[in-house]
Design an enzyme around this catalytic site. Structure first.
Site, PDB file in Angstrom:
ATOM      1  N   CYS A   2       0.823  -1.225   0.000  1.00  0.00           N
ATOM      2  CA  CYS A   2       0.000   0.000   0.000  1.00  0.00           C
ATOM      3  C   CYS A   2       0.852   1.267   0.000  1.00  0.00           C
ATOM      4  O   CYS A   2       1.939   1.299   0.555  1.00  0.00           O
ATOM      5  CB  CYS A   2      -0.865   0.055   1.238  1.00  0.00           C
ATOM      6  SG  CYS A   2      -1.897  -1.367   1.488  1.00  0.00           S
ATOM      7  N   ARG A  27       5.198   0.046  -5.898  1.00  0.00           N
ATOM      8  CA  ARG A  27       5.174  -0.725  -4.645  1.00  0.00           C
ATOM      9  C   ARG A  27       4.269  -1.953  -4.744  1.00  0.00           C
ATOM     10  O   ARG A  27       4.377  -2.854  -3.932  1.00  0.00           O
ATOM     11  CB  ARG A  27       4.693   0.161  -3.503  1.00  0.00           C
ATOM     12  CG  ARG A  27       5.637   1.291  -3.184  1.00  0.00           C
ATOM     13  CD  ARG A  27       4.968   2.304  -2.280  1.00  0.00           C
ATOM     14  NE  ARG A  27       4.752   1.810  -0.944  1.00  0.00           N
ATOM     15  CZ  ARG A  27       5.602   1.950   0.057  1.00  0.00           C
ATOM     16  NH1 ARG A  27       6.747   2.572  -0.146  1.00  0.00           N
ATOM     17  NH2 ARG A  27       5.334   1.481   1.249  1.00  0.00           N
ATOM     18  N   TRP A  75      -3.006  -2.638  -1.430  1.00  0.00           N
ATOM     19  CA  TRP A  75      -2.621  -4.008  -1.715  1.00  0.00           C
ATOM     20  C   TRP A  75      -3.408  -4.862  -0.732  1.00  0.00           C
ATOM     21  O   TRP A  75      -3.173  -4.801   0.480  1.00  0.00           O
ATOM     22  CB  TRP A  75      -1.115  -4.173  -1.514  1.00  0.00           C
ATOM     23  CG  TRP A  75      -0.554  -5.483  -1.964  1.00  0.00           C
ATOM     24  CD1 TRP A  75      -0.133  -5.810  -3.218  1.00  0.00           C
ATOM     25  CD2 TRP A  75      -0.318  -6.643  -1.148  1.00  0.00           C
ATOM     26  NE1 TRP A  75       0.336  -7.095  -3.235  1.00  0.00           N
ATOM     27  CE2 TRP A  75       0.229  -7.629  -1.991  1.00  0.00           C
ATOM     28  CE3 TRP A  75      -0.535  -6.951   0.193  1.00  0.00           C
ATOM     29  CZ2 TRP A  75       0.577  -8.894  -1.529  1.00  0.00           C
ATOM     30  CZ3 TRP A  75      -0.184  -8.206   0.662  1.00  0.00           C
ATOM     31  CH2 TRP A  75       0.368  -9.165  -0.201  1.00  0.00           C
ATOM     32  N   ASN A 101      -1.855   2.234   5.886  1.00  0.00           N
ATOM     33  CA  ASN A 101      -0.997   1.107   5.489  1.00  0.00           C
ATOM     34  C   ASN A 101      -0.747   0.274   6.732  1.00  0.00           C
ATOM     35  O   ASN A 101      -0.533   0.838   7.804  1.00  0.00           O
ATOM     36  CB  ASN A 101       0.382   1.579   5.009  1.00  0.00           C
ATOM     37  CG  ASN A 101       0.321   2.301   3.698  1.00  0.00           C
ATOM     38  OD1 ASN A 101      -0.738   2.401   3.091  1.00  0.00           O
ATOM     39  ND2 ASN A 101       1.451   2.823   3.266  1.00  0.00           N
ATOM     40  N   GLY A 102      -0.697  -1.032   6.562  1.00  0.00           N
ATOM     41  CA  GLY A 102      -0.421  -1.896   7.711  1.00  0.00           C
ATOM     42  C   GLY A 102      -1.633  -2.746   8.032  1.00  0.00           C
ATOM     43  O   GLY A 102      -2.559  -2.862   7.224  1.00  0.00           O
ATOM     44  N   GLU A 487      18.036 -17.155  -7.546  1.00  0.00           N
ATOM     45  CA  GLU A 487      17.663 -15.800  -7.959  1.00  0.00           C
ATOM     46  C   GLU A 487      17.145 -15.797  -9.400  1.00  0.00           C
ATOM     47  O   GLU A 487      16.157 -15.125  -9.719  1.00  0.00           O
ATOM     48  CB  GLU A 487      18.876 -14.864  -7.782  1.00  0.00           C
ATOM     49  CG  GLU A 487      18.683 -13.427  -8.220  1.00  0.00           C
ATOM     50  CD  GLU A 487      17.543 -12.685  -7.513  1.00  0.00           C
ATOM     51  OE1 GLU A 487      16.967 -13.201  -6.546  1.00  0.00           O
ATOM     52  OE2 GLU A 487      17.213 -11.581  -7.987  1.00  0.00           O
ATOM     53  N   LYS A 491      13.392 -14.639 -10.462  1.00  0.00           N
ATOM     54  CA  LYS A 491      13.135 -13.585 -11.461  1.00  0.00           C
ATOM     55  C   LYS A 491      12.129 -14.079 -12.489  1.00  0.00           C
ATOM     56  O   LYS A 491      11.219 -13.369 -12.875  1.00  0.00           O
ATOM     57  CB  LYS A 491      14.411 -13.154 -12.193  1.00  0.00           C
ATOM     58  CG  LYS A 491      15.417 -12.326 -11.440  1.00  0.00           C
ATOM     59  CD  LYS A 491      14.998 -10.909 -11.157  1.00  0.00           C
ATOM     60  CE  LYS A 491      14.200 -10.792  -9.899  1.00  0.00           C
ATOM     61  NZ  LYS A 491      14.829 -10.696  -8.638  1.00  0.00           N
ATOM     62  N   GLU A 494       8.577 -14.498 -10.941  1.00  0.00           N
ATOM     63  CA  GLU A 494       7.989 -13.206 -10.551  1.00  0.00           C
ATOM     64  C   GLU A 494       7.372 -12.461 -11.733  1.00  0.00           C
ATOM     65  O   GLU A 494       6.283 -11.928 -11.627  1.00  0.00           O
ATOM     66  CB  GLU A 494       9.075 -12.284  -9.962  1.00  0.00           C
ATOM     67  CG  GLU A 494       9.400 -12.523  -8.514  1.00  0.00           C
ATOM     68  CD  GLU A 494      10.507 -11.582  -8.020  1.00  0.00           C
ATOM     69  OE1 GLU A 494      10.401 -11.129  -6.888  1.00  0.00           O
ATOM     70  OE2 GLU A 494      11.478 -11.311  -8.770  1.00  0.00           O
ATOM     71  N   HIS A 510      18.268 -36.134  -6.826  1.00  0.00           N
ATOM     72  CA  HIS A 510      17.415 -36.522  -5.701  1.00  0.00           C
ATOM     73  C   HIS A 510      15.981 -36.032  -5.886  1.00  0.00           C
ATOM     74  O   HIS A 510      15.304 -35.743  -4.901  1.00  0.00           O
ATOM     75  CB  HIS A 510      18.003 -35.993  -4.388  1.00  0.00           C
ATOM     76  CG  HIS A 510      19.387 -36.498  -4.133  1.00  0.00           C
ATOM     77  ND1 HIS A 510      19.643 -37.808  -3.800  1.00  0.00           N
ATOM     78  CD2 HIS A 510      20.591 -35.886  -4.218  1.00  0.00           C
ATOM     79  CE1 HIS A 510      20.957 -37.970  -3.669  1.00  0.00           C
ATOM     80  NE2 HIS A 510      21.557 -36.809  -3.920  1.00  0.00           N
ATOM     81  N   LYS A 609       6.495  -4.389  -3.919  1.00  0.00           N
ATOM     82  CA  LYS A 609       7.918  -4.063  -3.862  1.00  0.00           C
ATOM     83  C   LYS A 609       8.415  -4.062  -2.431  1.00  0.00           C
ATOM     84  O   LYS A 609       9.512  -4.502  -2.132  1.00  0.00           O
ATOM     85  CB  LYS A 609       8.122  -2.682  -4.502  1.00  0.00           C
ATOM     86  CG  LYS A 609       9.559  -2.207  -4.534  1.00  0.00           C
ATOM     87  CD  LYS A 609      10.341  -2.969  -5.570  1.00  0.00           C
ATOM     88  CE  LYS A 609      11.817  -2.644  -5.538  1.00  0.00           C
ATOM     89  NZ  LYS A 609      12.593  -3.710  -6.192  1.00  0.00           N
TER      90      LYS A 609
HETATM   91  C1  G6P Z   1       9.410  -8.363  -1.924  1.00  0.00           C
HETATM   92  C2  G6P Z   1       9.954  -7.910  -3.256  1.00  0.00           C
HETATM   93  C3  G6P Z   1      11.260  -8.636  -3.545  1.00  0.00           C
HETATM   94  C4  G6P Z   1      12.246  -8.413  -2.411  1.00  0.00           C
HETATM   95  C5  G6P Z   1      11.647  -8.819  -1.058  1.00  0.00           C
HETATM   96  C6  G6P Z   1      12.515  -8.333   0.084  1.00  0.00           C
HETATM   97  O1  G6P Z   1       8.998  -9.678  -1.995  1.00  0.00           O
HETATM   98  O2  G6P Z   1       9.009  -8.159  -4.280  1.00  0.00           O
HETATM   99  O3  G6P Z   1      11.815  -8.153  -4.743  1.00  0.00           O
HETATM  100  O4  G6P Z   1      13.399  -9.154  -2.648  1.00  0.00           O
HETATM  101  O5  G6P Z   1      10.376  -8.191  -0.883  1.00  0.00           O
HETATM  102  O6  G6P Z   1      12.530  -6.942   0.096  1.00  0.00           O
HETATM  103  P1  G6P Z   1      13.645  -6.028   0.716  1.00  0.00           P
HETATM  104  O7  G6P Z   1      13.180  -4.633   0.435  1.00  0.00           O
HETATM  105  O8  G6P Z   1      13.672  -6.326   2.181  1.00  0.00           O
HETATM  106  O9  G6P Z   1      14.918  -6.358   0.055  1.00  0.00           O
END
Ligand code: G6P
Length: 614
Positions: A2, A27, A75, A101-102, A487, A491, A494, A510, A609
């Site tokens: 949010c 975000r 969100w 927010n929260g 990673e 990616k 996501e 395994h 984000k």
């Molecule tokens: C969310 C984002 C990711 C990020 C993770 C941790 O899931 O979509 O891209 O890696 O949060 O966020 P931070 O800001 O703590 O690195």
């Protein structure tokens, strides 16, 4: 997650709030809304499921003016993403409006009590309960807005950043924070309040970061901070350095592509003033003051979420290999709830791009309470984790807008590399000559990232065409390449919504090997100098089962290059630094596949984000 934007000043608030909401789109959100305070005391609330552009279309059909207002991107947590659940929420008497927010954790019991008093709720949200609570307390005791908010918050359990308006106090905005960020931009006879600095910087660089348990009372020409006990607090005004160009696309179709291409510069920036190969030193200022404590510790624990957790895994490899200090890596969410054994003198480091991730923040707080020395590796300057940690280092990657993290990842790995080199040098676990050799090699990394970007783009576009209709993918790597595999897989899922998994290459036998057939692409990060033969065997095993192999190998490599369906070559470097190069083709591969599949690369569905709730 949010986003809040609010304005109180002398200009028309509408375009400022709408533009601010667009700045916060990155975000992650699923609905948007706003309300302006107008002089006739009528609350006209506009809310829309979907993008800010849809809210804009709704606003165009209406005459909306006012010099004070609050806006929000939601969100969904409590209740579906729809128009009714979107913020702002208003009180039953339509006097008060609120964005939040929260999460209000005790909303159910508060709601029950309020219903007994006759309150009727329209939405499924916890936020609507809060505005009814403020209304109840305000009307019962005939209180000013600030008093009503202050007393209400003392009854709330949970996390919040809120901004509230009262039609009977047409000049006053009240804001408050606990665990969710809120920044107040100070202009000339105007204030812009937002979840982060991005909606603020084109108007002013002067900001106040609201702290937990603080309230702000904002009129067009004044800002007062109060504690929850109603004590006036001093203002600490800070200057933000962020430039407007850094939060705009600069000619790229997507922020993610811009950010991928910024990496030669951002990685170089992360090194600035922190390492010099010809003079033979590596020094993170934040670490230097505490280095004896850190080299003498029994254990370092690294915590993070998502991509930051992957950086931490590479950090573990680097610190253990170079400085010979035992390292554990934990998901922040697991760490905080499993009652970890932390002793006085232990070191707990939080890795976070945003510096606001709720789980990482909570993990760091509990580590601190247990007596650990805490350190933050953070991108966003002035963020909550940066302020909470005992010491830390910024990665200096600049604002990262694409939800899928790219330049923050390489920035984090770069900082963890400098940290490992600094610890190793001070501890004497590597020789002076080896230290220098590594420094020279590390200084070459930004130029080598540039080389990968220049040389591999076309080839990766071609591979993306081949893979775009896959439904699954497997990413494999050994040692420090295992986190790179994780990673790469993250990616891909996501932003393209293709299911992908990362595995240590040796674990393939395994389980995952059962999945391999001609429809399964295997992305193998095969830059390792050690265990090279074993990786060659992995390729053979995949090929024998008809799998398609996309291998990331070092320039000059021949065996895997011949065996693989596609081999992407990265420049030669010291083995331990190769993740900073091998991750680049994986970022590009996901990007091109997502674009070909017509996905919104910067704002993937359901993702946020900055995850400011648990
Ligand atoms: C969310 C984002 C990711 C990020 C993770 C941790 O899931 O979509 O891209 O890696 O949060 O966020 P931070 O800001 O703590 O690195």
């Amino acid at each position: 997650m949010c986003g809040i934007v609010a304005y109180n000043g002398t200009k028309n608030a509408l375009p400022i709030i709408v533009k601010g909401l667009k700045r916060l789109e990155y975000r992650g959100y699923d609905s948007a809304g706003l309300v302006l305070q107008n002089q006739d005391g009528d609350l006209k609330v506009f809310k829309k499921k979907g993008k800010v552009a849809e809210l804009e279309a709704l606003l165009e059909a209406n005459d909306v003016v006012g010099t004070m207002g609050i806006g929000h991107t939601r969100w969904a947590t409590h209740g579906k993403p729809n128009d009714v659940n979107a913020h702002p929420h208003v009180s039953g008497n339509r006097r008060l409006s609120l964005v939040h927010n929260g999460i209000i954790e005790n909303y159910a019991s508060l709601k029950l009590a309020l219903e007994k008093l006759g309150h009727v709720f329209e939405s499924d949200t916890d936020t609507e309960v809060l505005i009814h609570l403020i209304e109840e307390i305000q009307t019962r005791d005939n209180l000013s807005l600030i008093e009503a908010v202050r007393i209400s918050l003392s009854k709330v359990i949970g996390a919040y950043a809120i901004v509230v308006m009262d039609v009977q106090q047409p000049n006053v905005l009240v804001a408050a924070r606990k665990s969710s960020p809120l920044v107040i931009g100070i202009g000339k006879n105007e204030f812009i309040i937002a979840s982060d600095a991005t909606p603020i910087i084109e108007y002013t660089k002067k900001v106040v970061y609201l702290n937990d348990h603080q309230l702000a009372v904002i009129t067009p020409d004044d800002l007062q901070l109060l504690s929850m006990e109603n004590v006036k607090m001093p203002l600490s005004i800070q200057e933000i350095e962020m430039e407007l160009e850094r939060i705009e696309k600069g000619g790229y179709d997507y922020f993610m592509m811009k950010e991928i291409h910024e990496q030669p510069v951002t990685v170089r920036d992360s090194m600035l003033g922190r390492l010099n190969a010809s003079e033979g030193w590596a020094r993170l200022g934040g670490l230097e003051d505490h280095i004896n404590r850190i080299i003498n510790t029994n254990r370092i624990t690294l915590v993070g979420c998502g991509t930051s957790w992957h950086s931490a895994l590479i950090g573990e490899y680097l610190i253990e290999k170079l400085a010979r200090i035992p390292v554990e890596v934990e998901y922040a969410s697991e760490f905080r709830y499993r009652n970890p054994v932390i002793n006085e003198g232990d070191i707990v480091m939080a890795i976070s791009q945003s510096g606001e991730t709720a789980d990482t923040m909570a993990a760091l707080k509990s580590a601190k309470e247990m007596g650990a020395f805490t350190y933050g590796v953070v991108n966003v300057v002035g963020s909550s984790i940066a302020r909470l940690a005992d010491a830390g280092s910024y990665i200096h990657a600049g604002p990262e807008i694409g939800v899928a993290s790219t330049k923050a990842f390489t920035g984090q790995v770069s900082i963890l590399t400098i940290l490992a080199l600094q610890l190793a040098h001070r501890k004497g676990t590597i020789s002076e000559s080896r230290f220098r050799e590594l420094l020279y090699a590390f200084e070459q990394i930004p130029a080598k990232i540039q080389e990968v970007l220049e040389k591999s783009g076309e080839q990766i576009k071609y591979i993306a065409e081949e893979l775009k209709d896959s439904t699954n993918a497997l990413y494999l790597g050994r040692g420090k390449n295992f986190p790179v595999a994780l990673e790469g897989a993250l990616k891909l899922k996501e932003i393209s919504y293709i299911h992908a998994e990362g595995y240590p290459a040796a674990e393939m036998k395994h389980g995952p090997i059962a999945l391999i057939d001609e429809n399964m692409p295997i992305v193998l990060i095969a830059t390792n100098k050690d265990a090279y033969e074993k990786i060659v065997s992995n390729v053979q095993e995949v090929k024998a089962r008809g799998g398609k192999v996309i291998a990331i190998v070092t320039e000059g490599e021949k065996t895997i290059t011949e065996l693989a369906d596609y081999a992407i070559h990265i420049p030669e470097t010291e083995d331990i630094f190769s993740p900073l190069l091998s991750v680049i083709p994986l970022q590009l591969l996901s990007y091109y596949i997502a674009v070909l599949r017509g996905c919104n690369v910067d704002q993937p569905r359901n993702l946020a984000k900055s995850v400011t709730v648990e």
